[in-house]
Design a protein around this motif. Structure first.
Motif, mmCIF file in Angstrom:
data_model
loop_
_atom_site.group_PDB
_atom_site.id
_atom_site.type_symbol
_atom_site.label_atom_id
_atom_site.label_comp_id
_atom_site.label_asym_id
_atom_site.label_seq_id
_atom_site.Cartn_x
_atom_site.Cartn_y
_atom_site.Cartn_z
ATOM 1 N N ALA A 5 0.706 -1.187 -0.026
ATOM 2 C CA ALA A 5 -0.079 0.000 -0.198
ATOM 3 C C ALA A 5 0.715 1.298 0.072
ATOM 4 O O ALA A 5 1.974 1.189 0.457
ATOM 5 N N SER A 6 0.218 2.330 -0.591
ATOM 6 C CA SER A 6 0.960 3.517 -0.973
ATOM 7 C C SER A 6 0.116 4.684 -1.166
ATOM 8 O O SER A 6 -1.033 4.470 -1.217
ATOM 9 N N GLY A 7 0.816 5.786 -0.729
ATOM 10 C CA GLY A 7 -0.028 7.045 -1.105
ATOM 11 C C GLY A 7 -0.704 7.983 -0.156
ATOM 12 O O GLY A 7 -1.193 8.916 -0.224
ATOM 13 N N GLY A 8 -0.316 7.236 1.298
ATOM 14 C CA GLY A 8 -0.783 8.327 2.323
ATOM 15 C C GLY A 8 -0.043 9.314 2.594
ATOM 16 O O GLY A 8 0.965 9.745 1.782
ATOM 17 N N GLY A 9 -0.426 10.289 3.365
ATOM 18 C CA GLY A 9 0.208 11.444 3.915
ATOM 19 C C GLY A 9 -0.621 12.458 4.684
ATOM 20 O O GLY A 9 -1.573 11.936 5.053
ATOM 21 N N LEU A 10 -0.100 13.675 4.826
ATOM 22 C CA LEU A 10 -0.571 14.744 5.433
ATOM 23 C C LEU A 10 -1.399 15.586 4.537
ATOM 24 O O LEU A 10 -0.878 16.003 3.294
ATOM 25 N N LEU A 17 -6.705 12.577 -1.345
ATOM 26 C CA LEU A 17 -5.479 11.847 -1.676
ATOM 27 C C LEU A 17 -6.073 10.436 -2.435
ATOM 28 O O LEU A 17 -7.027 9.939 -2.395
ATOM 29 N N ARG A 18 -5.127 9.722 -3.328
ATOM 30 C CA ARG A 18 -5.226 8.641 -3.954
ATOM 31 C C ARG A 18 -4.471 7.368 -3.339
ATOM 32 O O ARG A 18 -3.142 7.377 -3.365
ATOM 33 N N LEU A 19 -4.836 6.338 -2.760
ATOM 34 C CA LEU A 19 -4.093 5.242 -2.254
ATOM 35 C C LEU A 19 -3.999 4.327 -3.048
ATOM 36 O O LEU A 19 -4.971 4.033 -3.810
ATOM 37 N N SER A 20 -2.919 3.594 -2.991
ATOM 38 C CA SER A 20 -2.873 2.466 -4.423
ATOM 39 C C SER A 20 -2.326 1.081 -3.425
ATOM 40 O O SER A 20 -1.739 1.277 -2.243
ATOM 41 N N CYS A 21 -2.754 0.107 -3.931
ATOM 42 C CA CYS A 21 -2.333 -1.174 -3.515
ATOM 43 C C CYS A 21 -1.841 -2.182 -4.659
ATOM 44 O O CYS A 21 -2.886 -2.474 -5.480
#
Length: 125
Positions: A5-10, A17-21
């Motif tokens: 998983a990626s794409g997290g943040g502040l 935001l768009r998260l990817s898996c």
């Protein structure tokens, strides 16, 4: 099967935001996928799920109309587009895979066999 998983943040409230898996593994493209989130001191809760074909999906009521789940079969990647974010959406977001082959999209942790490492989302007010 491995899930990354990626794409997290502040992000500020109202932002996106768009998260990817990204899934790897010989049969992972045939798995239904889900997103869950867990805030500090709270249980892991269901956010959204999508069938392996991508033709059926389910989004939890608290995020309906703001979050969208999709998948790119060619890339074996599932996305969670998060719009109109609120401070209450702050959590660690996890993607998960269901290898059962069922057409039923589970909203329960026990319905998934594989989990990614999580990506943190923080929404400031």
């Amino acid at each position: 099967v491995q899930l990354q998983a990626s794409g997290g943040g502040l992000v500020q409230a109202g932002g996106s935001l768009r998260l990817s898996c990204a899934a790897s593994g010989r049969t992972s493209s045939r798995y239904a996928m889900g997103w869950f989130r867990q805030a500090p001191g709270k249980e892991r809760e269901f956010v959204a799920a999508i069938s392996w074909r991508g033709d059926n999906y389910y989004v939890a009521e608290p995020v309906t109309g703001r979050f969208t789940i999709s998948r790119d079969k060619a890339k074996n990647t599932v996305y969670l587009q998060m719009d109109s974010l609120r401070p209450g959406d702050s959590a660690v977001y996890y993607c998960a895979a269901d290898r059962s082959g069922s057409t039923y999209l589970s909203a329960y942790v026990r319905g998934y066999n594989y989990w990614g490492q999580g990506t943190e989302v923080t929404v400031s007010s």
